[in-house]
Design a protein around this motif. Sequence first.
Motif, short mmCIF file in Angstrom:
data_model
loop_
_atom_site.label_atom_id
_atom_site.label_comp_id
_atom_site.label_asym_id
_atom_site.label_seq_id
_atom_site.Cartn_x
_atom_site.Cartn_y
_atom_site.Cartn_z
N PHE A 172 49.29 -61.35 -95.86
CA PHE A 172 49.17 -61.86 -97.22
C PHE A 172 48.21 -63.04 -97.29
CE2 PHE A 172 53.37 -59.76 -97.67
CZ PHE A 172 53.01 -58.88 -98.68
N GLY A 173 48.17 -63.86 -96.26
CA GLY A 173 47.20 -64.96 -96.22
C GLY A 173 45.78 -64.45 -96.16
N ALA A 174 45.53 -63.42 -95.37
CA ALA A 174 44.19 -62.85 -95.28
C ALA A 174 43.77 -62.22 -96.59
CB ALA A 174 44.14 -61.81 -94.15
N LEU A 175 44.72 -61.60 -97.28
CA LEU A 175 44.42 -61.01 -98.58
C LEU A 175 44.04 -62.10 -99.59
CD1 LEU A 175 44.39 -58.46 -100.34
CD2 LEU A 175 46.78 -58.92 -100.85
N LEU A 185 42.96 -71.27 -102.35
CA LEU A 185 43.45 -70.21 -101.47
C LEU A 185 42.67 -70.12 -100.17
CD1 LEU A 185 44.17 -67.24 -103.89
CD2 LEU A 185 45.82 -68.55 -102.58
N ALA A 186 41.44 -70.63 -100.16
CA ALA A 186 40.60 -70.53 -98.96
C ALA A 186 40.63 -71.79 -98.11
CB ALA A 186 39.16 -70.22 -99.37
N ARG A 187 41.33 -72.81 -98.54
CA ARG A 187 41.35 -74.05 -97.74
C ARG A 187 42.13 -73.91 -96.44
NH1 ARG A 187 41.61 -78.39 -102.65
NH2 ARG A 187 39.47 -78.03 -103.31
N PRO A 188 43.31 -73.28 -96.44
CA PRO A 188 43.95 -73.08 -95.14
C PRO A 188 43.15 -72.08 -94.31
CG PRO A 188 45.51 -72.66 -96.92
CD PRO A 188 44.16 -72.83 -97.53
N ASP A 227 45.87 -71.74 -89.45
CA ASP A 227 46.97 -72.34 -90.20
C ASP A 227 48.00 -71.29 -90.59
OD1 ASP A 227 45.79 -74.87 -90.09
OD2 ASP A 227 44.65 -74.50 -91.93
N TYR A 228 47.52 -70.14 -91.06
CA TYR A 228 48.44 -69.05 -91.43
C TYR A 228 49.20 -68.55 -90.20
CZ TYR A 228 46.52 -68.60 -96.12
OH TYR A 228 46.15 -68.83 -97.40
N ALA A 229 48.51 -68.39 -89.09
CA ALA A 229 49.17 -67.89 -87.88
C ALA A 229 50.22 -68.86 -87.38
CB ALA A 229 48.12 -67.62 -86.79
N MET A 281 55.99 -70.41 -86.77
CA MET A 281 57.07 -71.40 -86.91
C MET A 281 58.05 -71.00 -88.00
SD MET A 281 55.17 -75.05 -86.35
CE MET A 281 53.96 -74.81 -87.63
N GLY A 282 57.55 -70.61 -89.17
CA GLY A 282 58.42 -70.32 -90.30
C GLY A 282 59.31 -69.12 -90.09
N VAL A 283 58.77 -68.04 -89.55
CA VAL A 283 59.57 -66.85 -89.32
C VAL A 283 60.60 -67.09 -88.22
CG1 VAL A 283 59.51 -64.43 -88.59
CG2 VAL A 283 57.82 -65.29 -90.20
N ALA A 284 60.22 -67.82 -87.18
CA ALA A 284 61.17 -68.12 -86.11
C ALA A 284 62.34 -68.96 -86.64
CB ALA A 284 60.48 -68.85 -84.97
N ILE A 285 62.05 -69.94 -87.46
CA ILE A 285 63.12 -70.75 -88.05
C ILE A 285 63.98 -69.90 -88.97
CG2 ILE A 285 63.58 -72.65 -89.66
CD1 ILE A 285 61.16 -74.08 -88.42
#
Length: 78
Positions: A20-23, A48-51, A55-57, A62-66
């Motif tokens: 979704f970040g790449a999109l 949308l292009a600043r990160p 950063d997305y990876a 981190m977010g999914v693991a938490i």
Amino acid sequence: GRLLSPQTQPILLFAAPVVFGALGYAIALTMFSGPIEELFVANMLPRLARPMPLDYAAGALMGVAIGLGWSRGFVDEE
């Protein structure tokens, strides 16, 4: 993701935010023409292009693991 489909493989949950970040990144870059390096230096990138992709990876890892750790408390696995 674990609440909607508890049998989903966790590896798919790690990849979803990056997709979704790449999109969003691709959509944001179509808004402007010209080299991305010049837009970055001039601080004219869309929000949308600043990160950057890293950063997305990192956020996905981190977010999914938490989230998976927190979901163990209220998702019943059989």
